[in-house]
Design a protein around this motif. Structure first.
Motif, PDB file in Angstrom:
ATOM      1  N   ALA A  97       0.832  -1.194   0.000  1.00 34.85           N
ATOM      2  CA  ALA A  97       0.000   0.000   0.000  1.00 34.85           C
ATOM      3  C   ALA A  97       0.872   1.253   0.000  1.00 34.85           C
ATOM      4  O   ALA A  97       1.933   1.290   0.610  1.00 34.85           O
ATOM      5  N   GLY A  98       0.407   2.301  -0.698  1.00 33.42           N
ATOM      6  CA  GLY A  98       1.241   3.469  -0.953  1.00 33.42           C
ATOM      7  C   GLY A  98       1.788   4.158   0.278  1.00 33.42           C
ATOM      8  O   GLY A  98       2.950   4.550   0.313  1.00 33.42           O
ATOM      9  N   PHE A  99       0.966   4.328   1.301  1.00 27.06           N
ATOM     10  CA  PHE A  99       1.421   5.014   2.504  1.00 27.06           C
ATOM     11  C   PHE A  99       2.627   4.307   3.104  1.00 27.06           C
ATOM     12  O   PHE A  99       3.635   4.935   3.439  1.00 27.06           O
ATOM     13  N   MET A 100       2.531   3.007   3.227  1.00 21.89           N
ATOM     14  CA  MET A 100       3.614   2.255   3.856  1.00 21.89           C
ATOM     15  C   MET A 100       4.838   2.218   2.949  1.00 21.89           C
ATOM     16  O   MET A 100       5.979   2.270   3.431  1.00 21.89           O
ATOM     17  N   THR A 150      -6.943   9.986  17.588  1.00 15.89           N
ATOM     18  CA  THR A 150      -8.279   9.439  17.381  1.00 15.89           C
ATOM     19  C   THR A 150      -8.190   8.321  16.349  1.00 15.89           C
ATOM     20  O   THR A 150      -7.341   8.375  15.440  1.00 15.89           O
ATOM     21  N   PRO A 151      -9.050   7.319  16.450  1.00 16.92           N
ATOM     22  CA  PRO A 151      -9.025   6.248  15.451  1.00 16.92           C
ATOM     23  C   PRO A 151      -9.595   6.719  14.116  1.00 16.92           C
ATOM     24  O   PRO A 151     -10.594   7.444  14.076  1.00 16.92           O
ATOM     25  N   LEU A 152      -8.955   6.337  13.049  1.00 15.34           N
ATOM     26  CA  LEU A 152      -9.489   6.577  11.720  1.00 15.34           C
ATOM     27  C   LEU A 152     -10.664   5.627  11.471  1.00 15.34           C
ATOM     28  O   LEU A 152     -10.875   4.674  12.224  1.00 15.34           O
ATOM     29  N   ASN A 153     -11.408   5.867  10.392  1.00 16.84           N
ATOM     30  CA  ASN A 153     -12.610   5.068  10.133  1.00 16.84           C
ATOM     31  C   ASN A 153     -12.297   3.578  10.031  1.00 16.84           C
ATOM     32  O   ASN A 153     -13.000   2.740  10.612  1.00 16.84           O
ATOM     33  N   THR A 154     -11.245   3.244   9.289  1.00 14.39           N
ATOM     34  CA  THR A 154     -10.900   1.834   9.147  1.00 14.39           C
ATOM     35  C   THR A 154     -10.467   1.246  10.482  1.00 14.39           C
ATOM     36  O   THR A 154     -10.813   0.105  10.816  1.00 14.39           O
ATOM     37  N   ASN A 159      -5.841  -3.879   7.124  1.00 17.35           N
ATOM     38  CA  ASN A 159      -4.536  -3.217   7.113  1.00 17.35           C
ATOM     39  C   ASN A 159      -4.338  -2.386   5.860  1.00 17.35           C
ATOM     40  O   ASN A 159      -3.844  -1.256   5.915  1.00 17.35           O
ATOM     41  N   THR A 160      -4.710  -2.950   4.725  1.00 20.88           N
ATOM     42  CA  THR A 160      -4.588  -2.210   3.472  1.00 20.88           C
ATOM     43  C   THR A 160      -5.446  -0.952   3.495  1.00 20.88           C
ATOM     44  O   THR A 160      -5.004   0.140   3.119  1.00 20.88           O
ATOM     45  N   ASP A 211      -6.496   5.025   4.415  1.00 19.86           N
ATOM     46  CA  ASP A 211      -7.023   6.074   5.304  1.00 19.86           C
ATOM     47  C   ASP A 211      -5.914   7.023   5.757  1.00 19.86           C
ATOM     48  O   ASP A 211      -6.104   8.247   5.811  1.00 19.86           O
ATOM     49  N   LEU A 212      -4.762   6.463   6.104  1.00 12.20           N
ATOM     50  CA  LEU A 212      -3.640   7.294   6.547  1.00 12.20           C
ATOM     51  C   LEU A 212      -3.180   8.208   5.425  1.00 12.20           C
ATOM     52  O   LEU A 212      -2.871   9.387   5.660  1.00 12.20           O
ATOM     53  N   ALA A 213      -3.114   7.686   4.215  1.00 14.90           N
ATOM     54  CA  ALA A 213      -2.710   8.511   3.064  1.00 14.90           C
ATOM     55  C   ALA A 213      -3.724   9.609   2.798  1.00 14.90           C
ATOM     56  O   ALA A 213      -3.368  10.763   2.514  1.00 14.90           O
ATOM     57  N   ASP A 214      -5.006   9.267   2.913  1.00 16.64           N
ATOM     58  CA  ASP A 214      -6.061  10.268   2.689  1.00 16.64           C
ATOM     59  C   ASP A 214      -6.025  11.353   3.761  1.00 16.64           C
ATOM     60  O   ASP A 214      -6.210  12.542   3.469  1.00 16.64           O
ATOM     61  N   ALA A 215      -5.787  10.962   5.008  1.00 19.04           N
ATOM     62  CA  ALA A 215      -5.720  11.938   6.097  1.00 19.04           C
ATOM     63  C   ALA A 215      -4.518  12.875   5.896  1.00 19.04           C
ATOM     64  O   ALA A 215      -4.609  14.078   6.148  1.00 19.04           O
TER      65      ALA A 215
END
Length: 217
Positions: free
Chosen positions: A25-28, A99-103, A201-202, A207-211
């Protein structure tokens, strides 16, 4: 003689594509290649807090279950290290700042659900997290130390001080998987749950990349 392959082998073979997708995944990928920032790493650690809070709470509930109990070990416990990492990375008020992301929220809800009633599902998530931490997690630790100048503070999550030989520990874990007397249908259910864990996880990396993109806009 039975021609049924060992469960741990079937598990690895049938989840391999999902594992690769998660790692890719791109973020990682950005974080691992040096294109990510210290803040990106902190964001990842923050989400780990919620995930491991759920899985280690589920482990307490499953501690007396005859199927789940052999997999639960204090040597694997990650939550105290995550708390210390976040205190180092963010400050004493770290819990108020995350805070927890949606995923993550959906992931936690699923761990809580299976942790209440389904030992096989709990083991699926336990396997996905901890054996991954003992494998690729060690590479992540080395790269984060190199990129951000960490010693042990900030990467304590990846340090398993009580496991001197991770390879042997993983071999024992897989032998325990093979020793569980699951039916063919239950084996399939557990494998499907591992695939679901990889999917979470993916989606978390997305979500992390979008945030990150939203914060930069």
């Amino acid at each position: 003689m039975s021609n049924v392959i060992p469960f741990s082998q079937a598990l690895r073979e049938r989840t391999w594509s999902g594992h690769g997708e998660s790692e890719g995944a791109g973020f990682m990928s950005d974080l691992m290649s040096g294109r990510g920032s210290r803040d990106d790493y902190i964001a990842l650690v923050a989400q780990h807090y919620f995930i491991y809070e759920a899985i280690e709470s589920a482990a307490e509930k499953m501690a007396d279950d005859p199927t789940a109990a052999p997999f639960i070990s204090p040597k694997l416990t990650r939550l105290p290290a995550i708390r210390e990492d976040l205190r180092f990375l963010i400050g004493d008020d770290w819990l108020e700042q995350i805070t927890p992301l949606n995923t993550t929220a959906r992931y936690v809800a699923r761990i809580n659900e299976v942790g209440e009633r389904w030992p096989g599902g709990f083991i699926a998530h336990h396997y996905t997290r901890y054996l991954g931490d003992l494998s690729g997690g060690q590479v992540i630790r080395t790269l984060m130390q190199r990129q951000f100048g960490f010693e042990t503070n900030g990467v304590g999550f990846y340090l398993f001080a009580d496991i001197a030989k991770p390879r042997e520990f993983k071999e024992t874990y897989r032998a325990q998987l093979d020793a569980v007397g699951w039916s063919a249908d239950e084996r399939d259910r557990v494998i499907d749950e591992v695939i679901e864990a990889y999917r979470f996880n993916t989606e978390l990396f997305i979500d992390l990349a979008d945030a990150k993109a939203a914060a930069a806009a």
